[in-house]
Design a protein around this motif. Structure first.
Motif, short mmCIF file in Angstrom:
data_model
loop_
_atom_site.label_atom_id
_atom_site.label_comp_id
_atom_site.label_asym_id
_atom_site.label_seq_id
_atom_site.Cartn_x
_atom_site.Cartn_y
_atom_site.Cartn_z
N THR A 163 -44.77 -59.44 36.59
CA THR A 163 -43.92 -59.08 35.46
C THR A 163 -43.80 -57.57 35.32
O THR A 163 -44.59 -56.81 35.91
CB THR A 163 -44.47 -59.67 34.17
OG1 THR A 163 -45.77 -59.10 33.92
CG2 THR A 163 -44.59 -61.19 34.27
N LEU A 164 -42.80 -57.16 34.53
CA LEU A 164 -42.59 -55.73 34.30
C LEU A 164 -43.79 -55.12 33.58
O LEU A 164 -44.20 -53.98 33.87
CB LEU A 164 -41.32 -55.52 33.48
CG LEU A 164 -40.97 -54.07 33.11
CD1 LEU A 164 -40.76 -53.24 34.36
CD2 LEU A 164 -39.72 -54.03 32.23
N ARG A 165 -44.37 -55.86 32.68
CA ARG A 165 -45.54 -55.36 31.95
C ARG A 165 -46.70 -55.10 32.91
O ARG A 165 -47.41 -54.09 32.80
CB ARG A 165 -45.94 -56.35 30.87
CG ARG A 165 -47.12 -55.90 30.02
CD ARG A 165 -47.40 -56.93 28.95
NE ARG A 165 -48.55 -56.51 28.14
CZ ARG A 165 -49.04 -57.23 27.12
NH1 ARG A 165 -48.46 -58.40 26.80
NH2 ARG A 165 -50.08 -56.80 26.46
N ALA A 166 -46.89 -56.00 33.86
CA ALA A 166 -47.98 -55.83 34.83
C ALA A 166 -47.72 -54.63 35.74
O ALA A 166 -48.64 -53.89 36.08
CB ALA A 166 -48.14 -57.11 35.65
N VAL A 167 -46.44 -54.45 36.11
CA VAL A 167 -46.11 -53.31 36.97
C VAL A 167 -46.37 -52.00 36.23
O VAL A 167 -46.96 -51.06 36.79
CB VAL A 167 -44.63 -53.40 37.41
CG1 VAL A 167 -44.21 -52.12 38.14
CG2 VAL A 167 -44.43 -54.61 38.32
N LEU A 168 -45.93 -51.92 34.97
CA LEU A 168 -46.15 -50.70 34.19
C LEU A 168 -47.64 -50.45 33.97
O LEU A 168 -48.11 -49.31 34.04
CB LEU A 168 -45.43 -50.81 32.84
CG LEU A 168 -43.90 -50.80 32.90
CD1 LEU A 168 -43.31 -50.99 31.51
CD2 LEU A 168 -43.40 -49.49 33.51
N ARG A 169 -48.39 -51.51 33.72
CA ARG A 169 -49.83 -51.34 33.51
C ARG A 169 -50.51 -50.87 34.78
O ARG A 169 -51.40 -50.01 34.75
CB ARG A 169 -50.44 -52.66 33.05
CG ARG A 169 -51.91 -52.56 32.70
CD ARG A 169 -52.41 -53.83 32.06
NE ARG A 169 -53.81 -53.67 31.68
CZ ARG A 169 -54.51 -54.62 31.04
NH1 ARG A 169 -53.91 -55.77 30.70
NH2 ARG A 169 -55.77 -54.41 30.74
N SER A 170 -50.09 -51.42 35.93
CA SER A 170 -50.67 -50.97 37.20
C SER A 170 -50.34 -49.50 37.46
O SER A 170 -51.19 -48.73 37.93
CB SER A 170 -50.13 -51.85 38.34
OG SER A 170 -50.58 -51.37 39.58
#
Length: 371
Positions: A2-9
């Motif tokens: 997800t986009l949230r996971a990408v931003l968090r990474s």
């Protein structure tokens, strides 16, 4: 993913380390101060650039076992001599030629109109009377706007004479103290930074040599190109040689674009003065040789230690930083682009390197503690 996971990474990769966050805060504060307080701090920033430029001369003298204060005085007196020579010799000459050029503008405008009429007479199918009228009207509007801008600039400058005098007094004083008390000022600035500044140190180490090489090399390039252009134009008897030489010298501030822009006034003055003939072609050929030697000989020699940047990156940096900070943005476009490149390379690598060092130190400590 997800986009949230990408931003968090992405955030964990770049901002999980304390030094990375501190570096980001320092950069944001620095850019904010320059953007919002740039006009107010203009004398200080100008003196900082000049002191950085002159520090190389001080270092060269101190390496020859000359006392630091004496080296500072020698370099500073040379700086004052150059400043006075520019104020008493170069600026009046440029001003007189600029006034003469403005006075000659109507005659040049009439000559240009006559040239267009001749073209229309020779090539009636390619150049129509309507096109000539449109060109003449466009040129007339540009000349009128240029005159209005010059008048508004001169009227606005009347109220800034006191500020200009203060500026001319403050900058030399600041330059002297920056050269004399450099170590104390640097120590004070470093004391304001956090103790954990390994990442900032790595970025500065990558930038220090490039900035010094660029600033001193760019000033040297401006002086050399401007001087050679002046003697070349004077040899051919081209009017306004000093004014055109200064324009050509300053054009090297904008890579690729500056040379093309400076060609227009040189060709225009040569065309109006000599006409489209052999002398006109000789001037353009000589100007082309100067630009070729600058790009293929002078620049590689002066900027041999500079970081290699792609031409697209340089043009984007000139457009962006020039639009934000004007002249100084154009002057420092390449160092700022180099700074961004150094950040891109040093930021994640610095974090990974520190983690590896901490991991290796922790493993060594466990080996020592084992019985």
């Amino acid at each position: 993913m997800t986009l949230r996971a990408v931003l968090r990474s992405w955030v964990d990769h770049y901002f999980s380390d304390e030094e990375a966050v501190i570096l980001l805060v320092v950069l944001v504060l620095g850019f904010a101060v320059v953007i919002w307080l740039g006009k107010m701090l203009a004398p200080f920033l100008t003196a900082l650039v000049i002191a950085f430029l002159l520090q190389g001369g001080v270092n060269a003298l101190t390496r020859r076992r000359i006392p630091h204060f004496l080296a500072v005085m020698l370099v500073y007196l040379a700086f004052l001599g150059v400043l006075l020579a520019m104020a008493l010799v170069l600026l009046p000459l440029i001003w007189n030629q600029l006034v003469n050029l403005v006075q000659e503008t109507p005659r040049m405008f009439a000559s240009g109109q006559q040239l267009l009429d001749d073209l229309q007479a020779r090539y009636p199918q390619l150049v129509t009377p309507d096109q000539i009228q449109n060109w003449i009207g466009m040129a007339g509007r540009e000349v009128t706007q240029l005159g209005q801008r010059a008048l508004s600039l001169s009227l606005a400058s009347l109220g800034n004479i006191v500020g200009l005098i203060v500026y001319l007094v403050l900058v030399p004083i600041l330059v002297f103290f920056m050269l004399k008390d450099r170590d104390r000022l640097v120590s004070f600035a470093v004391s304001l930074l956090p103790r954990q500044r390994g990442l900032m140190t790595r970025v500065w180490q990558e930038m220090d040599a490039q900035i010094a090489n660029y600033v001193r090399g760019k000033v040297t390039e401006i002086v050399i190109v401007g001087t050679v252009s002046f003697f070349t134009f004077a040899f051919f008897g081209l009017p306004y040689s000093a004014l055109l030489a200064v324009l050509v010298g300053l054009s090297v501030l904008v890579p690729y674009i500056g040379a093309a822009v400076a060609t227009v006034p040189v060709a225009a003055v040569a065309g109006f003065h000599f006409g489209v003939g052999d002398q006109f072609l000789y001037v353009l050929i000589a100007y082309g040789v100067i630009q070729a030697l600058d790009g293929n000989v002078l620049v590689p020699v002066l900027f041999s230690e500079a970081v290699n940047l792609h031409p697209v990156s340089i043009i984007l940096a000139v457009l962006f930083f020039g639009g934000v900070w004007g002249f100084w943005g154009i002057f420092f476009a390449i160092p700022l682009a180099t700074l961004l490149k150094a950040l891109v390379y040093a930021w994640p690598r610095g974090i990974q390197q520190r983690r590896q060092e901490e991991k290796a130190a922790h493993q060594d400590q466990e080996v020592v503690e084992e019985p």
